[in-house]
Every structure is written in structure tokens, then in C-alpha cells.
Design an enzyme around this catalytic site. Structure first.
Site, PDB file in Angstrom:
ATOM      1  N   ASP A 128      19.283  -7.902 -52.824  1.00  0.00           N
ATOM      2  CA  ASP A 128      20.594  -8.391 -52.392  1.00  0.00           C
ATOM      3  C   ASP A 128      21.599  -7.260 -52.579  1.00  0.00           C
ATOM      4  O   ASP A 128      21.208  -6.094 -52.529  1.00  0.00           O
ATOM      5  CB  ASP A 128      20.973  -9.660 -53.157  1.00  0.00           C
ATOM      6  CG  ASP A 128      21.845 -10.603 -52.336  1.00  0.00           C
ATOM      7  OD1 ASP A 128      22.957 -10.196 -51.959  1.00  0.00           O
ATOM      8  OD2 ASP A 128      21.425 -11.738 -52.074  1.00  0.00           O
ATOM      9  N   HIS A 179      21.440  -4.787 -50.068  1.00  0.00           N
ATOM     10  CA  HIS A 179      22.413  -5.181 -49.047  1.00  0.00           C
ATOM     11  C   HIS A 179      23.688  -4.356 -49.117  1.00  0.00           C
ATOM     12  O   HIS A 179      24.704  -4.748 -48.555  1.00  0.00           O
ATOM     13  CB  HIS A 179      22.730  -6.670 -49.170  1.00  0.00           C
ATOM     14  CG  HIS A 179      21.573  -7.559 -48.829  1.00  0.00           C
ATOM     15  ND1 HIS A 179      21.657  -8.943 -48.854  1.00  0.00           N
ATOM     16  CD2 HIS A 179      20.291  -7.272 -48.473  1.00  0.00           C
ATOM     17  CE1 HIS A 179      20.481  -9.469 -48.520  1.00  0.00           C
ATOM     18  NE2 HIS A 179      19.640  -8.471 -48.292  1.00  0.00           N
TER      19      HIS A 179
END
Length: 598
Positions: free
Chosen positions: A424, A447
Site C-alpha cells: 500500500d 502505492h
């Protein structure tokens, strides 16, 4: 370039020119420049680099600077960096006058910052100041690093750094030799971080008033002729811990914390090499001292059954503590089983954050590795003055909701020299974050670094004064991202600098998404209320994995404003990439590829 024959005139013209440009650059060559009182005033339209490669010299006659109180003054200036060089205050004559008791002028401080914000003073040498070498007053978010201050031990009132009425001040990696306080901290000063200072001769570091909060002096190299309290050490092995990875060592850690927290002396909790099984543990303050160090040479291991921690929220949590340092070690969250459960669409617990700090101040996390967290690896929530350095985060690129470092409702957080590989956001920045500094971070997979998501709640604190510089993104979903829910909110983002970023095969290198609406629930057809303004992208280079490398998808009711692109070059498959803008206003300067759509 400054003309040595008319230096102050050149300085004035150079400063005036710099304040009007988008990418100013002031350089002073290797020479002596004699100047009288110099005032550099803002506000400015841009960021300014004041680079000194020579020496600025005060007049021989100390009376010519007289009673002004300052020699070189920066006032009402924001986003300024002063780099390198030497300033020579020529204070010897003034000191001699003071020692004789003659009728002497008040004297001057060499460098003064007054009503300034977001300042960096790096690599400067100050010698023989008449009074204080550096004076900081009514400033926010100012960093003094790698400076050298030199004056004789008998020079009167020559504080090295004098700070008052200011907040978010960092003084680090500096040597101070003077005749008064190396660092003096005055009234109404908040959020001060002092680290790696060599002090002496001098009077040490002094708090001059009661109205001071959140002061931490960490990892100080040398306070010469100063005695420090000898810390007490608690070894978890002597308290019953077993380094076999199977025997529950939670009670030993709790016992060590109770002893350390209750000690009036600085305390160290030592975890020797080995693997230690630890259940959920909650370390609560307030403690009797403000200098507790966890020195970890081993590995703390979470239970292999993810259900044990899956619904408790946090595995290792510090709450209400002050002055805690975690040095070294590995935290193994053993989250792979939970990730597999979530991937199978079964009914699974949400998972636990590996390490959390809540409502805590003056925290250092150094050299720590977080491995395979169930959810977030490290969370900083409601804290002040937190420094993370040399941190490693390791998890699969497919691990769900495993943000590397999450910061929210906190101020004065610094993240340095860290490497984050996860599934993430490498770093996620939540509501209520202010004065955040991220530097020398490598991200990927993951991310990217995200401000947001913001605007989930109608009443929400904003994000401001964020600097993210010298970062590298490798094979990430995003590079630098601002993300807000597409629904009403009082939130905002302002005063953000993304600088010196390298993108390597990044899907969305630069993105602002104000229409975030996961699963199309609770937001379709609505418009984001989050206001995004004063965001700068400077020196961003590399490759995009998609054709659109720059995307500003802003709110139609609250358009993005003050967006600045400076020296951006992003390519897609060896060709210029594309840019997309909706409801975004701003400017561009220097070489910008793809061509700006602002």
C-alpha cells in the site's frame, strides 16, 4: 553574482530579482565581501536558495553596526535555504569594549530570522559574532544543520543559537564553540528538536523560560564539561524472556517497561539477539523520566495465528509517552496468513498495526525493520516531534492495507534515510498533519507517498507545511499523490513541496485525485470540499508506466490553486508523456515535460 566592490548594492539587487523569479539562485563566489547592515525582506513569490561560497565580513569598526541589534536580517521570508559559506562578525573589538566597561553600543547578532517560515540554514560557519551568532524569533518550521559556530570562551553574550517565540525548530549535526550558551531557548518556544551537537567551550543548552513545550535533545555527541545521569539498563533475558521464538516473552517486556518508566534516571530496555514471541503489548506513560531507550538486537515475533491479534487494532502500542527511543531490531508481524485470508474473500479480521505511537512526544525510531505487518507497519497519531531514520519496511507488493508509515494529527514529524517496500502507501499522510519533513526515502513496490485520503469526514483538520524531497519510486502504483474523497468536507491541503524525485516505471508519477470514491459508496454525484492550494513540484524526473504521467483531477466547486511545476521531465516508453488537468490552476517554469496543462 555579487560585485565585491559594491556588495550590499549587489545583494539588494540580487534579492529583489530573486523574489520575483520562479527559480531564483543567489551565488557568492570565493572572496571576501564587506557589508554593513543587510535586511532581506519578504514576502517572496517563490523559493530562494541563498548560496554562499565566500565570506561575508562585518566592518572593522564595531560602532558602525552600532545599536541596530542585527547585522544580517531575514524578515517575513518563507521557503528560504541559506547554504554554505562563512560570516565573520569581527566581534573582538566589541568584546574588548564590553570587558572594559566603556560606553559601548548594544551590539549586533550576526544572522537573524524574524517572522520567517520553512527555513533551512545548512553548512554555514559563523565566527566572532558581536552578540548571538544565530537569532530565531517568531518563526515556524526552521532547520539549522551542519553549522559551525566559533568564538572564544571569554566572548560575552555570544549565544550560538538563540530561539524564542518560535515553533518547529530543528538544530542538528553542528559544532558550537562560544562564550555563552551553545543553544538558548527562550519564552513561548514549542516543538524543538536538538540532535548531534558538539558543544564546548560554552555554557551548554539553556531553557530561559517556563513557557516551553516539546523539547528533545537526542543523540548529542558531546557536551564538554557537562555531567549526564548514568542510565540504568533492564535486560529482558534477566526478566525471564526466552529467545527461542516460541516461549511467550510478553511479561518480561512489560516488567522491563514498568521498571524503566518508574525510574527517575534515564533507562534502557535491552533485547539481546534471538527471536522473542510477543503478544499484544501496551506501553503507557507518563513516566518518571523522559529518556527511555529500547535497544533491540533481536527480533520480536507476533503470534503465527493471525486471529490472536487480528481484531485488537495494535500489536505494539505506546501511548502518552515522552522521550522514547527505539533503536535497531526487527518486528515480524507474521501477516502472510491474514493476507491470504483476505485474498480468498473469506470473513477475516481487519488485522493489527505493528507499531503505534499515540498522543506521544519526542520520539526517535532509528534503524528499525518492520517485516510482514498484518496491516499498517508504523502509525504516528496525535504526536509531536517524532523522528524516524534508517527505517526499513518489508512486505509483499500484494499485501493489502500495509501502509509503511502513516502520520495523522501530528506535527514536527521527520522521516529520513528509509526504504519502504510494501503493498500500500509507502507513506500516508492523514488529516491534521503539519510540519512534516520526508527526505532520502526509497519507495517500491507500493502505492507511493500519499497525502490522504482526506475529506472522509465533514469536519476534518487540514494538512499543511509538508516537504517531501530526494525520494525515489520504483515500480510503484503512484509517485506523489494527493487524494480526497468526492464529498463535502472542511479539510484542506496547503504549503506542500515535492522536490528532487526520481520515478522509475511509475504508473501515476504525479496525481491529484479529488474524486476518490472507493466502491462508489457514500459519494457518487457529490463534489469534494477539500481545498488544495500552494503545492510545488520541483525537479521531478523519470519514467511513467502509463501515458498520462501528470494528472490533476480537482474539485469543480473547489478548484486546485497555486499549483507550480518547475523542471519536470517524465517520459513514457522513451517519448514525452501526457498531462491531464481538470479544475486546476497554477504556473510552470523551466523545462516541463509533459507540457503543462495548468
Amino acid at each position: 553574482m555579487v560585485n565585491p566592490t559594491r556588495p550590499y548594492h549587489s545583494f539588494g539587487l540580487g534579492w529583489l530579482h530573486a523574489t520575483r523569479l520562479h527559480r531564483p539562485w543567489c551565488t557568492f563566489l570565493e572572496a571576501l565581501f564587506f557589508i554593513k547592515n543587510a535586511v532581506f525582506s519578504g514576502p517572496c513569490k517563490n523559493r530562494i536558495l541563498f548560496q554562499i561560497q565566500g565570506t561575508l565580513v562585518a566592518p572593522w569598526d564595531y560602532r558602525s553596526l552600532g545599536n541596530s541589534g542585527f547585522w544580517i536580517l531575514f524578515q517575513k521570508v518563507s521557503r528560504l535555504t541559506v547554504s554554505g559559506g562563512t560570516v565573520d562578525g569581527r566581534g573582538a573589538g566589541f568584546w574588548a569594549c564590553r570587558r572594559t566597561g566603556s560606553n559601548c553600543p548594544y551590539g549586533t547578532r550576526s544572522i537573524t530570522f524574524l517572522w520567517c517560515n520553512n527555513i533551512v540554514d545548512s553548512g554555514l560557519t559563523s565566527i566572532k559574532s558581536q552578540l548571538s551568532h544565530f537569532a530565531v524569533a517568531r518563526c515556524n518550521h526552521l532547520r539549522i544543520q551542519n553549522v559551525r559556530i566559533i568564538a572564544p570562551s571569554n566572548s560575552p553574550n555570544t549565544d550560538g543559537v538563540n530561539v524564542q517565540d518560535s515553533t518547529g525548530i530543528t538544530i542538528s549535526r553542528s559544532i558550537i564553540r562560544t562564550g555563552d550558551d551553545c543553544i538558548a531557548i527562550g519564552p513561548n518556544t514549542k516543538n524543538v528538536w536538538i540532535e548531534r551537537i558538539g558543544c564546548g567551550p560554552g555554557h551548554g543548552t539553556r531553557n530561559m523560560a517556563k513557557h516551553i513545550s516539546s523539547l528533545v535533545i537526542a543523540l548529542v555527541l558531546n557536551f564538554f564539561n557537562t555531567s549526564l545521569a548514568i542510565p540504568v539498563t533492564y535486560d529482558v533475558l534477566t526478566l525471564g524472556a526466552k529467545p527461542d521464538g516460541k516461549t511467550d516473552s510478553t511479561k518480561s517486556l512489560i516488567s522491563a517497561w514498568a521498571a524503566a518508566c518508574g525510574s527517575p534516571r534515564p533507562a534502557t530496555i535491552y533485547v539481546p539477539p534471538g527471536r522473542y514471541l510477543v503478544q499484544q503489548v501496551h506501553f503507557r506513560g507518563a513516566c518518571q523520566n523522559k529518556a527511555i531507550t529500547f535497544r533491540v538486537d533481536g527480533t520480536l515475533v507476533a503470534p503465527s495465528d493471525y486471529n490472536v491479534l487480528g481484531s485488537v487494532g495494535n500489536w505494539i502500542l505506546f501511548e502518552g509517552v515522552n522521550g522514547v527511543t527505539i533503536s535497531g531490531g526487527i518486528l515480524d508481524g507474521q501477516g502472510t496468513g491474514l493476507w491470504a485470508c483476505k485474498a480468498s474473500s473469506k470473513l477475516c479480521p481487519s488485522g493489527a498495526t505493528t507499531l503505534g505511537f499515540v498522543n506521544s512526544n519526542n520520539i526517535v525510531i532509528s534503524g528499525l525493520t518492520s517485516l510482514n505487518s498484518q496491516m499498517f507497519h508504523i502509525v504516528i497519531n496525535g504526536c509531536r516531534n517524532v523522528k524516524l531514520q534508517g527505517v526499513k519496511v518489508l512486505a509483499s507488493g500484494t499485501s493489502p492495507n500495509t501502509d509503511g508509515i502513516h502520520v495523522q494529527l501530528s506535527s514536527g514529524v521527520t522521516i529520513l534515510r528509509s526504504k519502504i517496500s510494501t503493498g500500500d502507501d509507502c507513506v500516508s499522510i492523514g488529516p491534521g498533519t503539519a510540519n512534516l519533513w520526508i527526505e532520502n526515502v526509497v519507495c517500491g513496490p507500493g502505492h507511493g507517498i500519499s497525502i490522504g485520503s482526506l475529506g472522509k469526514d465533514l469536519q476534518e483538520a487540514g494538512v499543511q507545511n509538508v516537504t517531501i524531497k530526494t525520494v525515489t519510486f520504483k515500480n510503484t502504483q503512484n509517485g506523489v499523490r494527493i487524494k480526497a474523497w468526492g464529498r463535502p468536507s472542511s479539510g484542506f491541503v496547503q504549503g506542500v513541496l515535492f522536490q528532487h524525485a526520481v520515478m522509475i516505471n511509475v504508473q501515476n508519477p504525479i496525481v491529484v485525485d479529488q474524486n476518490y470514491c472507493p466502491h462508489n459508496l457514500n459519494c457518487p454525484g457529490q463534489v469534494s470540499g477539500v481545498k488544495v492550494r500552494d503545492v510545488t513540484y520541483q525537479d521531478i524526473h523519470g519514467t511513467s508506466a502509463t501515458q498520462v504521467a501528470v494528472k490533476f483531477d480537482c474539485s469543480r466547486n473547489n478548484p486546485c490553486s497555486g499549483i507550480r511545476l518547475e523542471d519536470v521531465k517524465l517520459t513514457y516508453q522513451n517519448h514525452p508523456a501526457a498531462a491531464s488537468c481538470a479544475n486546476a490552476g497554477g504556473s510552470s517554469s523551466g523545462l516541463v515535460e509533459p507540457t503543462s496543462c495548468l
